[in-house]
Motif scaffolding. Structure first.
Motif, PDB file in Angstrom:
ATOM      1  N   HIS A  13       0.846  -1.191   0.000  1.00 51.19           N
ATOM      2  CA  HIS A  13       0.000   0.000   0.000  1.00 51.19           C
ATOM      3  C   HIS A  13       0.883   1.243   0.000  1.00 51.19           C
ATOM      4  O   HIS A  13       0.812   2.074   0.886  1.00 51.19           O
ATOM      5  CB  HIS A  13      -0.922  -0.006   1.220  1.00 51.19           C
ATOM      6  CG  HIS A  13      -1.847  -1.176   1.230  1.00 51.19           C
ATOM      7  ND1 HIS A  13      -2.951  -1.252   0.419  1.00 51.19           N
ATOM      8  CD2 HIS A  13      -1.805  -2.335   1.911  1.00 51.19           C
ATOM      9  CE1 HIS A  13      -3.563  -2.400   0.628  1.00 51.19           C
ATOM     10  NE2 HIS A  13      -2.883  -3.083   1.534  1.00 51.19           N
ATOM     11  N   SER A  14       1.717   1.362  -1.024  1.00 52.85           N
ATOM     12  CA  SER A  14       2.635   2.481  -1.126  1.00 52.85           C
ATOM     13  C   SER A  14       2.673   2.973  -2.574  1.00 52.85           C
ATOM     14  O   SER A  14       2.307   2.234  -3.493  1.00 52.85           O
ATOM     15  CB  SER A  14       4.039   2.063  -0.687  1.00 52.85           C
ATOM     16  OG  SER A  14       4.587   1.153  -1.603  1.00 52.85           O
ATOM     17  N   PRO A  15       3.127   4.204  -2.776  1.00 50.42           N
ATOM     18  CA  PRO A  15       3.242   4.706  -4.152  1.00 50.42           C
ATOM     19  C   PRO A  15       4.178   3.845  -5.002  1.00 50.42           C
ATOM     20  O   PRO A  15       3.926   3.650  -6.185  1.00 50.42           O
ATOM     21  CB  PRO A  15       3.804   6.113  -3.971  1.00 50.42           C
ATOM     22  CG  PRO A  15       3.391   6.519  -2.600  1.00 50.42           C
ATOM     23  CD  PRO A  15       3.393   5.265  -1.793  1.00 50.42           C
ATOM     24  N   MET A  60      11.860   3.382  -6.628  1.00 45.20           N
ATOM     25  CA  MET A  60      10.984   4.251  -5.827  1.00 45.20           C
ATOM     26  C   MET A  60      11.003   3.847  -4.354  1.00 45.20           C
ATOM     27  O   MET A  60      10.970   4.706  -3.475  1.00 45.20           O
ATOM     28  CB  MET A  60       9.554   4.209  -6.363  1.00 45.20           C
ATOM     29  CG  MET A  60       9.349   5.007  -7.622  1.00 45.20           C
ATOM     30  SD  MET A  60       7.626   5.019  -8.151  1.00 45.20           S
ATOM     31  CE  MET A  60       6.878   6.012  -6.872  1.00 45.20           C
ATOM     32  N   SER A  61      11.080   2.553  -4.100  1.00 37.96           N
ATOM     33  CA  SER A  61      11.139   2.084  -2.722  1.00 37.96           C
ATOM     34  C   SER A  61      12.423   2.557  -2.043  1.00 37.96           C
ATOM     35  O   SER A  61      12.405   3.029  -0.902  1.00 37.96           O
ATOM     36  CB  SER A  61      11.050   0.560  -2.686  1.00 37.96           C
ATOM     37  OG  SER A  61      11.084   0.110  -1.371  1.00 37.96           O
ATOM     38  N   ASN A  68       7.895   1.499   4.325  1.00 45.94           N
ATOM     39  CA  ASN A  68       8.610   2.022   5.490  1.00 45.94           C
ATOM     40  C   ASN A  68       9.482   3.220   5.159  1.00 45.94           C
ATOM     41  O   ASN A  68      10.317   3.615   5.958  1.00 45.94           O
ATOM     42  CB  ASN A  68       9.472   0.917   6.119  1.00 45.94           C
ATOM     43  CG  ASN A  68       8.622  -0.197   6.676  1.00 45.94           C
ATOM     44  OD1 ASN A  68       7.563   0.056   7.243  1.00 45.94           O
ATOM     45  ND2 ASN A  68       9.067  -1.424   6.499  1.00 45.94           N
ATOM     46  N   GLY A  69       9.301   3.812   3.991  1.00 47.43           N
ATOM     47  CA  GLY A  69      10.129   4.933   3.568  1.00 47.43           C
ATOM     48  C   GLY A  69       9.735   6.238   4.236  1.00 47.43           C
ATOM     49  O   GLY A  69       8.593   6.425   4.665  1.00 47.43           O
ATOM     50  N   VAL A  73       3.410   8.470   3.510  1.00 42.67           N
ATOM     51  CA  VAL A  73       2.491   8.810   4.610  1.00 42.67           C
ATOM     52  C   VAL A  73       1.322   7.823   4.548  1.00 42.67           C
ATOM     53  O   VAL A  73       0.498   7.906   3.641  1.00 42.67           O
ATOM     54  CB  VAL A  73       1.981  10.256   4.479  1.00 42.67           C
ATOM     55  CG1 VAL A  73       1.026  10.588   5.599  1.00 42.67           C
ATOM     56  CG2 VAL A  73       3.140  11.236   4.426  1.00 42.67           C
ATOM     57  N   PRO A  74       1.257   6.891   5.510  1.00 39.49           N
ATOM     58  CA  PRO A  74       0.168   5.917   5.472  1.00 39.49           C
ATOM     59  C   PRO A  74      -1.177   6.570   5.749  1.00 39.49           C
ATOM     60  O   PRO A  74      -1.275   7.495   6.544  1.00 39.49           O
ATOM     61  CB  PRO A  74       0.535   4.905   6.556  1.00 39.49           C
ATOM     62  CG  PRO A  74       1.450   5.630   7.455  1.00 39.49           C
ATOM     63  CD  PRO A  74       2.150   6.686   6.629  1.00 39.49           C
TER      64      PRO A  74
END
Length: 79
Positions: A13-15, A60-61, A68-69, A73-74
């Motif tokens: 669930h991240s960009p 990107m990660s 966890n970057g 922003v979760p």
């Protein structure tokens, strides 16, 4: 509803993950259509685009857009 469910939804669930998956889905769709119409060079180009999607996700990660970057922003889901 279970009370043992973690607050964090977990990986994916991240960009970085969304961008990677979208690129790979587009590559797979193009490859499937080109395979159907027997356009061999475009099938191989879409296979290369699949690899590009994977590389984009990793880059990107590492740039901070992973789960966890520091730039991620979760978003909390309210019930």
């Amino acid at each position: 509803m279970s009370t043992t469910e973690p607050a964090e939804l977990g990986e994916g669930h991240s960009p970085a993950a969304w961008t990677s998956v979208i690129i790979m889905l587009v590559a797979f769709a193009i490859g499937t259509i080109c395979f159907w119409f027997s356009i061999a060079w475009a099938v191989w180009a879409s296979a290369a685009l699949l690899v590009v999607g994977l590389i984009v996700g990793v880059v990107m990660s590492k740039a901070g857009y992973g789960v966890n970057g520091p730039k991620f922003v979760p978003k909390h889901h309210d019930e």
